[in-house]
Design an enzyme around this catalytic site. Structure first.
Site, mmCIF file in Angstrom:
data_model
loop_
_atom_site.group_PDB
_atom_site.id
_atom_site.type_symbol
_atom_site.label_atom_id
_atom_site.label_comp_id
_atom_site.label_asym_id
_atom_site.label_seq_id
_atom_site.Cartn_x
_atom_site.Cartn_y
_atom_site.Cartn_z
ATOM 1 N N VAL A 52 -47.939 -108.285 48.759
ATOM 2 C CA VAL A 52 -49.264 -108.935 48.785
ATOM 3 C C VAL A 52 -49.305 -110.059 47.749
ATOM 4 C CG1 VAL A 52 -51.727 -108.607 48.309
ATOM 5 C CG2 VAL A 52 -50.470 -106.897 49.628
ATOM 6 N N ASP B 12 -45.418 -110.635 37.183
ATOM 7 C CA ASP B 12 -44.894 -109.336 37.629
ATOM 8 C C ASP B 12 -44.109 -108.724 36.470
ATOM 9 O OD1 ASP B 12 -44.372 -107.994 40.676
ATOM 10 O OD2 ASP B 12 -43.125 -107.268 39.013
ATOM 11 N N LYS C 256 -61.920 -103.191 54.726
ATOM 12 C CA LYS C 256 -60.452 -103.181 54.829
ATOM 13 C C LYS C 256 -59.983 -101.863 55.438
ATOM 14 C CE LYS C 256 -56.094 -103.521 54.084
ATOM 15 N NZ LYS C 256 -55.103 -104.533 54.383
ATOM 16 N N ARG D 192 -50.367 -109.224 57.818
ATOM 17 C CA ARG D 192 -49.380 -108.424 58.553
ATOM 18 C C ARG D 192 -47.997 -108.832 58.067
ATOM 19 N NH1 ARG D 192 -50.199 -110.894 63.880
ATOM 20 N NH2 ARG D 192 -50.936 -112.561 62.490
ATOM 21 N N CYS E 102 -48.862 -99.619 54.930
ATOM 22 C CA CYS E 102 -50.322 -99.746 54.952
ATOM 23 C C CYS E 102 -51.015 -98.692 55.809
ATOM 24 C CB CYS E 102 -50.705 -101.147 55.412
ATOM 25 S SG CYS E 102 -50.145 -102.407 54.261
HETATM 26 C C1 UDX Z 1 -51.354 -103.913 58.804
HETATM 27 C C2 UDX Z 1 -52.577 -104.674 59.313
HETATM 28 O O1 UDX Z 1 -52.281 -105.254 60.577
HETATM 29 C C3 UDX Z 1 -52.926 -105.771 58.318
HETATM 30 O O2 UDX Z 1 -54.111 -106.439 58.741
HETATM 31 C C4 UDX Z 1 -53.161 -105.123 56.944
HETATM 32 O O3 UDX Z 1 -53.471 -106.104 55.982
HETATM 33 C C5 UDX Z 1 -51.926 -104.362 56.513
HETATM 34 O O4 UDX Z 1 -51.592 -103.384 57.485
HETATM 35 P P1 UDX Z 1 -48.754 -104.244 58.762
HETATM 36 O O5 UDX Z 1 -48.750 -102.870 58.223
HETATM 37 O O6 UDX Z 1 -47.930 -105.301 58.122
HETATM 38 O O7 UDX Z 1 -50.292 -104.809 58.771
HETATM 39 O O8 UDX Z 1 -48.231 -104.164 60.247
HETATM 40 P P2 UDX Z 1 -48.885 -104.168 61.696
HETATM 41 O O9 UDX Z 1 -48.413 -105.377 62.378
HETATM 42 O O10 UDX Z 1 -50.324 -103.902 61.641
HETATM 43 O O11 UDX Z 1 -48.160 -102.894 62.349
HETATM 44 C C6 UDX Z 1 -48.351 -101.627 61.741
HETATM 45 C C7 UDX Z 1 -47.571 -100.600 62.559
HETATM 46 O O12 UDX Z 1 -48.155 -100.471 63.866
HETATM 47 C C8 UDX Z 1 -46.112 -101.009 62.789
HETATM 48 O O13 UDX Z 1 -45.285 -99.867 62.748
HETATM 49 C C9 UDX Z 1 -46.141 -101.595 64.183
HETATM 50 O O14 UDX Z 1 -44.886 -101.517 64.844
HETATM 51 C C10 UDX Z 1 -47.166 -100.693 64.855
HETATM 52 N N1 UDX Z 1 -47.808 -101.317 66.007
HETATM 53 C C11 UDX Z 1 -48.493 -102.469 65.840
HETATM 54 C C12 UDX Z 1 -47.726 -100.682 67.246
HETATM 55 O O15 UDX Z 1 -47.094 -99.649 67.381
HETATM 56 N N2 UDX Z 1 -48.369 -101.253 68.301
HETATM 57 C C13 UDX Z 1 -49.068 -102.423 68.183
HETATM 58 O O16 UDX Z 1 -49.602 -102.896 69.177
HETATM 59 C C14 UDX Z 1 -49.129 -103.051 66.912
#
Ligand code: UDX
Length: 456
Positions: free
Chosen positions: A11, A30, A229, A156, A285
């Site tokens: 982040v 950091d 959030k 993301r 997350c």
């Molecule tokens: C997430 C939120 O999207 C983001 O807004 C927040 O700030 C942090 O958490 P991130 O964890 O980076 O972001 O990944 P994301 O793209 O949301 O995917 C999370 C998990 O869900 C991954 O394992 C991904 O493969 C899975 N996923 C995502 C699915 O299985 N299907 C989908 O349609 C989308």
């Protein structure tokens, strides 16, 4: 403006570098000197597309990195972008946030109003914790000498730079008018996209196609912003668990979940995004945020049973993938399974919490032998799973060597272009389970694979 970002991880580094690219004098702090040295050498401390390019464009000009906190005294705004991992009881571990607040309190300018911005995902009410620590350490008066605001990240991994410059919305929780004005000034370039034409020329490597829709700058109070959030991530996790359970039902009904998702997504009230089937969601997350959100609801005796159901359905989906392999191959004892993808999603090296972390031990417990490959996440996966007795392959095709099954867990684009002919001939049994419905089923069947997706 003069921006300081405490934290140089997923982040903090993205936030700090992006605000430097937007023209602010930005210093990333950091405690990890290795990360700081990487940034100062024009290198990215994490794998995030576009980040290293932006660091190279800004380091020494508008971007600085240090392990020291004295730059806090010149800051107009200070982001707290440190990690908030899950504690053993499932709640968010706020140690790093509290340490950051103490260091800010020790160095904050006593003669200038400063805005402290909680960017990290923190439990509702943590803004007050940060404010009281800073007040206690500095002797300053909250809302008079400084203000703590909530500005949650919606980044993301893999598209985090884009999410800073082209967010759907910017959520700002503030209880102080001066702080609101400062936040509006900080985000003005993002909301108005002023200089974006210059930025997109300057940063042509990012090949931006700016979306039509400009971001909404949404102001509310601090605690509400903190909850937005969690509520957002909780809902996204519910949405994914929903389509994953639908995929299981489709397998029973003989219907195609890809068409179900498409038909659902055409309804603007539902939307097509986050309806992609998987072996379940993971990452640093969703698991943390859903766990914290559910604990919060239990603590206030207002249980979010749907979030709990999504968490349970998610673990069931990890198990379902193994059960599906057993249904096809029979007993797994002695079988060799080749796994493609150890990160929780493509375009990241983040393997701190992944689907493989749950699925591989389950397969090993049934006597299977595992050989795996990931383009970016293998080192981190090894680091976080040192006791897993599996073989790590040098190239993706090697996961097929004498294997009885290929299991695709993460849909890295490069997996589309593997030498599948070589792989089908090196398998002991030509079976592939594509948990992302990502590969070309027709082509793979033509060259001899028994192809299975999820829900298709
Ligand atoms: C997430 C939120 O999207 C983001 O807004 C927040 O700030 C942090 O958490 P991130 O964890 O980076 O972001 O990944 P994301 O793209 O949301 O995917 C999370 C998990 O869900 C991954 O394992 C991904 O493969 C899975 N996923 C995502 C699915 O299985 N299907 C989908 O349609 C989308």
């Amino acid at each position: 403006m003069n921006v300081v970002c405490v934290g140089g991880g997923y982040v903090g580094s993205v936030t700090g570098v992006s605000f430097a690219a937007l023209g602010n004098k930005t210093t990333v702090i950091d405690i990890n000197k290795e990360k700081v040295d990487l940034i100062n050498c024009g290198k990215s401390p994490i794998y995030e597309p576009g980040l290293e390019f932006l660091i190279q464009q800004t380091i020494g000009k508008s971007l600085y990195a240090t392990t020291e906190y004295h730059c806090i005294a010149e800051a107009d705004v200070i982001f707290i972008g440190v990690e908030t991992p899950t504690a053993p009881d499932g709640s968010a571990d706020l140690k790093c946030v509290k340490n950051a607040a103490m260091s800010i309190g020790e160095n904050i300018n006593k003669n200038k109003f400063t805005v402290i911005i909680n960017k990290s995902t923190i439990p509702t009410g943590t803004g007050e914790v940060v404010s009281s620590i800073v007040a206690e350490v500095s002797g300053l008066i909250p809302e008079k000498d400084f203000s703590v605001v909530s500005n949650p990240e919606f980044l993301r991994e893999g598209s985090a730079i884009w999410d800073v410059f082209f967010p759907d919305r910017i959520v700002v929780g503030a209880n102080n008018q001066i702080a609101k004005e400062i936040m509006r000034k900080l985000y003005k370039p993002v909301v108005t996209r002023e200089n974006y034409h210059k930025l997109s020329e300057q940063y042509s490597n990012l090949n931006w196609e700016a979306p039509e829709k400009i971001p909404v700058f949404f102001e509310t109070d601090v605690k509400t912003a903190e909850l937005i959030k969690y509520a957002s991530n909780g809902f996204l996790a519910v949405k994914i668990s929903y389509i994953n359970e639908m995929a299981k039902l489709c397998e029973k009904l003989g219907t195609n979940v890809l068409d179900v998702a498409k038909g659902m997504g055409l309804d603007s009230r539902i939307g097509s995004r986050f309806l992609e089937v998987s072996s379940g969601w993971q990452g640093s997350c969703f698991p943390k945020d859903t766990s914290e959100l559910y604990l919060l609801s239990e603590k206030y005796e207002s249980e979010l049973s749907i979030v709990k159901a999504a968490i349970d359905a998610n673990f069931a989906m990890h198990r379902y993938v193994v059960e599906k392999i057993i249904r096809f191959l029979g007993c797994l004892n002695g079988k060799i399974i080749g796994i493609l993808g150890l990160t929780f999603k493509p375009n990241t090296d983040d393997a701190r919490k992944t689907q493989a972390e749950f699925i591989i031990p389950h397969l090993l417990s049934l006597g299977a032998n595992i050989q795996a490959f990931d383009p970016q996440g293998m080192e981190m996966f090894k680091k976080f799973n040192p006791d897993l007795d599996i073989k790590y392959c040098d190239k993706a095709e090697d996961v097929a060597q004498r294997a009885d099954c290929i299991l695709l867990l993460t849909h890295w684009q490069e997996f589309k272009n593997l030498n599948w002919h070589e792989m089908v001939n090196s398998l002991r049994f030509p079976y592939i389970l594509d948990t992302r419905n990502f590969l070309n089923k027709q082509y793979l069947e033509e060259i001899g694979f028994y192809y299975q997706g999820l829900g298709t």
